[in-house]
Design a protein around this motif. Sequence first.
Motif, PDB file in Angstrom:
ATOM      1  N   ALA A  47       0.833  -1.207   0.000  1.00 34.68           N
ATOM      2  CA  ALA A  47       0.000   0.000   0.000  1.00 34.68           C
ATOM      3  C   ALA A  47       0.865   1.253   0.000  1.00 34.68           C
ATOM      4  O   ALA A  47       0.583   2.215  -0.723  1.00 34.68           O
ATOM      5  N   SER A  48       1.922   1.266   0.790  1.00 33.26           N
ATOM      6  CA  SER A  48       2.834   2.420   0.821  1.00 33.26           C
ATOM      7  C   SER A  48       3.470   2.656  -0.535  1.00 33.26           C
ATOM      8  O   SER A  48       3.606   3.796  -0.992  1.00 33.26           O
ATOM      9  N   SER A  49       3.857   1.577  -1.190  1.00 35.65           N
ATOM     10  CA  SER A  49       4.467   1.684  -2.511  1.00 35.65           C
ATOM     11  C   SER A  49       3.479   2.233  -3.534  1.00 35.65           C
ATOM     12  O   SER A  49       3.818   3.103  -4.337  1.00 35.65           O
ATOM     13  N   ALA A  50       2.252   1.751  -3.499  1.00 37.28           N
ATOM     14  CA  ALA A  50       1.242   2.181  -4.466  1.00 37.28           C
ATOM     15  C   ALA A  50       0.749   3.599  -4.200  1.00 37.28           C
ATOM     16  O   ALA A  50       0.510   4.368  -5.139  1.00 37.28           O
ATOM     17  N   LEU A  51       0.605   3.962  -2.936  1.00 38.44           N
ATOM     18  CA  LEU A  51       0.018   5.260  -2.578  1.00 38.44           C
ATOM     19  C   LEU A  51       1.058   6.345  -2.331  1.00 38.44           C
ATOM     20  O   LEU A  51       0.717   7.519  -2.226  1.00 38.44           O
ATOM     21  N   HIS A  52       2.312   5.941  -2.175  1.00 37.79           N
ATOM     22  CA  HIS A  52       3.417   6.878  -1.903  1.00 37.79           C
ATOM     23  C   HIS A  52       3.220   7.634  -0.590  1.00 37.79           C
ATOM     24  O   HIS A  52       3.558   8.818  -0.489  1.00 37.79           O
ATOM     25  N   ILE A  53       2.668   6.937   0.396  1.00 37.34           N
ATOM     26  CA  ILE A  53       2.500   7.495   1.742  1.00 37.34           C
ATOM     27  C   ILE A  53       2.749   6.366   2.748  1.00 37.34           C
ATOM     28  O   ILE A  53       2.600   5.199   2.423  1.00 37.34           O
ATOM     29  N   PRO A  54       3.131   6.717   3.962  1.00 34.11           N
ATOM     30  CA  PRO A  54       3.289   5.693   4.988  1.00 34.11           C
ATOM     31  C   PRO A  54       1.927   5.066   5.324  1.00 34.11           C
ATOM     32  O   PRO A  54       0.902   5.744   5.297  1.00 34.11           O
ATOM     33  N   THR A  55       1.917   3.794   5.634  1.00 34.41           N
ATOM     34  CA  THR A  55       0.680   3.116   6.016  1.00 34.41           C
ATOM     35  C   THR A  55       0.901   2.296   7.286  1.00 34.41           C
ATOM     36  O   THR A  55       2.028   1.998   7.651  1.00 34.41           O
ATOM     37  N   ASN A  56      -0.192   1.962   7.924  1.00 33.02           N
ATOM     38  CA  ASN A  56      -0.170   1.189   9.158  1.00 33.02           C
ATOM     39  C   ASN A  56      -1.486   0.419   9.226  1.00 33.02           C
ATOM     40  O   ASN A  56      -2.481   0.837   8.644  1.00 33.02           O
ATOM     41  N   ILE A  57      -1.494  -0.676   9.931  1.00 37.05           N
ATOM     42  CA  ILE A  57      -2.726  -1.442  10.109  1.00 37.05           C
ATOM     43  C   ILE A  57      -3.007  -1.592  11.595  1.00 37.05           C
ATOM     44  O   ILE A  57      -2.162  -2.061  12.350  1.00 37.05           O
ATOM     45  N   ASN A  58      -4.197  -1.168  12.001  1.00 30.87           N
ATOM     46  CA  ASN A  58      -4.717  -1.413  13.333  1.00 30.87           C
ATOM     47  C   ASN A  58      -5.903  -2.351  13.186  1.00 30.87           C
ATOM     48  O   ASN A  58      -6.641  -2.270  12.202  1.00 30.87           O
TER      49      ASN A  58
END
Length: 91
Positions: A47-58
């Motif tokens: 997701a980070s690679s595709a969206l170019h933003i940091p991601t996290n899962i809760n």
Amino acid sequence: GASFRCPVSLPPIASEEDLLAVLSYGTVFLNAASLHWRALAELCLAASSALHIPTNINIYVTGRGRKVSTDVHTDNHDVLIFQTAGAKRWR
């Protein structure tokens, strides 16, 4: 009550019975779950690679029959929610 917050860590959950006992008190929050499960880490990286933003899962697990999972609140970051089971009325 609805505003109760557990100020301590949960006991180890080794079985479905343990989880159901804890869920009788409300919602279990697994923040930064992607730091603990490889498949979730891989999903975050994709997701980070595709969206170019940091991601996290809760992960939030709420016991059956509860009308409220957490108090009304706002987040200071963007949130994308995937609900995988049950039903919820979003306001």
